[in-house]
Design a protein around this motif. Structure first.
Motif, PDB file in Angstrom:
ATOM      1  N   GLY A  93     -63.196  51.154  80.645  1.00  0.00           N
ATOM      2  CA  GLY A  93     -64.649  51.048  80.533  1.00  0.00           C
ATOM      3  C   GLY A  93     -65.365  52.312  80.964  1.00  0.00           C
ATOM      4  N   GLY A  94     -64.606  53.302  81.438  1.00  0.00           N
ATOM      5  CA  GLY A  94     -65.192  54.574  81.815  1.00  0.00           C
ATOM      6  C   GLY A  94     -65.837  54.562  83.189  1.00  0.00           C
ATOM      7  N   VAL A  95     -66.687  55.556  83.384  1.00  0.00           N
ATOM      8  CA  VAL A  95     -67.364  55.775  84.663  1.00  0.00           C
ATOM      9  C   VAL A  95     -68.825  55.353  84.520  1.00  0.00           C
ATOM     10  N   LEU A  96     -69.275  54.488  85.413  1.00  0.00           N
ATOM     11  CA  LEU A  96     -70.684  54.073  85.409  1.00  0.00           C
ATOM     12  C   LEU A  96     -71.510  55.050  86.230  1.00  0.00           C
ATOM     13  N   ASP A  97     -72.650  55.454  85.685  1.00  0.00           N
ATOM     14  CA  ASP A  97     -73.555  56.309  86.441  1.00  0.00           C
ATOM     15  C   ASP A  97     -74.505  55.429  87.262  1.00  0.00           C
ATOM     16  N   ALA A  98     -75.368  56.061  88.032  1.00  0.00           N
ATOM     17  CA  ALA A  98     -76.261  55.315  88.938  1.00  0.00           C
ATOM     18  C   ALA A  98     -77.192  54.381  88.169  1.00  0.00           C
ATOM     19  N   GLU A  99     -77.682  54.822  87.025  1.00  0.00           N
ATOM     20  CA  GLU A  99     -78.603  53.992  86.232  1.00  0.00           C
ATOM     21  C   GLU A  99     -77.895  52.753  85.698  1.00  0.00           C
ATOM     22  N   GLN A 100     -76.684  52.917  85.195  1.00  0.00           N
ATOM     23  CA  GLN A 100     -75.920  51.767  84.695  1.00  0.00           C
ATOM     24  C   GLN A 100     -75.589  50.808  85.839  1.00  0.00           C
ATOM     25  N   THR A 101     -75.186  51.363  86.970  1.00  0.00           N
ATOM     26  CA  THR A 101     -74.844  50.541  88.131  1.00  0.00           C
ATOM     27  C   THR A 101     -76.056  49.734  88.594  1.00  0.00           C
ATOM     28  N   ALA A 102     -77.239  50.335  88.556  1.00  0.00           N
ATOM     29  CA  ALA A 102     -78.454  49.645  88.986  1.00  0.00           C
ATOM     30  C   ALA A 102     -78.804  48.474  88.070  1.00  0.00           C
TER      31      ALA A 102
END
Length: 157
Positions: A93-102
């Motif tokens: 699923g790759g790496v989640l950035d801060a915006e996706q995590t939020a």
């Protein structure tokens, strides 16, 4: 004359997704219905591809619509007294950035919480079988390979 494939054995199938943060920790979810944590994912439904199941489960469990990457692990799990044999897949699923995590939003009736976990912490929270599968998925992602497992381990040749 009927379709002979209707008489063939059927296997339970599941699809999970390995998601990471920029530091390499993996995302685990805490189910409300059992003690061990999981990676996001679930059962592949009838007439649904494993990839489509992984995408659906990410939407249902995390509220995220993300591109799913390559297959990292295929794991055949033998039958046990409480469950049939199964075929479990883990996609990148790759790496989640801060915006996706939020944007992560959990279904309260299904999941209690989620957490980023380094591999040792993930091993403590996951079932022994899933811990082996997740460790293999982390290695496969790093190596650019796909692992075939049986019961969470590389088969002995």
């Amino acid at each position: 004359m009927g379709d002979f494939t209707a008489t063939l054995p059927r296997k339970r199938m599941g699809a999970g997704v390995l998601l990471s943060d920029p530091t390499g920790r993996v995302l685990l979810v805490e189910p409300a219905y059992k003690p061990d944590w999981e990676i996001p994912g679930g059962c592949v439904e009838a007439d649904e591809s494993p990839l489509a199941a992984a995408q659906r489960e990410l939407k249902e469990e995390l509220g995220l619509t993300l591109p799913i990457g390559r297959l990292l692990v295929t794991d055949w799990v033998p039958p046990r007294p409480e469950r049939t044999e199964g075929f479990m897949l883990v996609f990148d699923g790759g790496v989640l950035d801060a915006e996706q995590t939020a944007r992560i939003s959990l279904p309260a009736d299904e999941l209690r919480s989620w957490a980023w976990c380094a591999e040792p912490e993930a091993v403590d929270r996951l079932s022994t079988l899933l811990a082996r599968r997740v460790a293999a998925a982390i290695r496969a992602r790093a190596d650019g390979t796909t692992a075939y497992l049986e019961n969470g381990s590389l088969p002995i040749a």
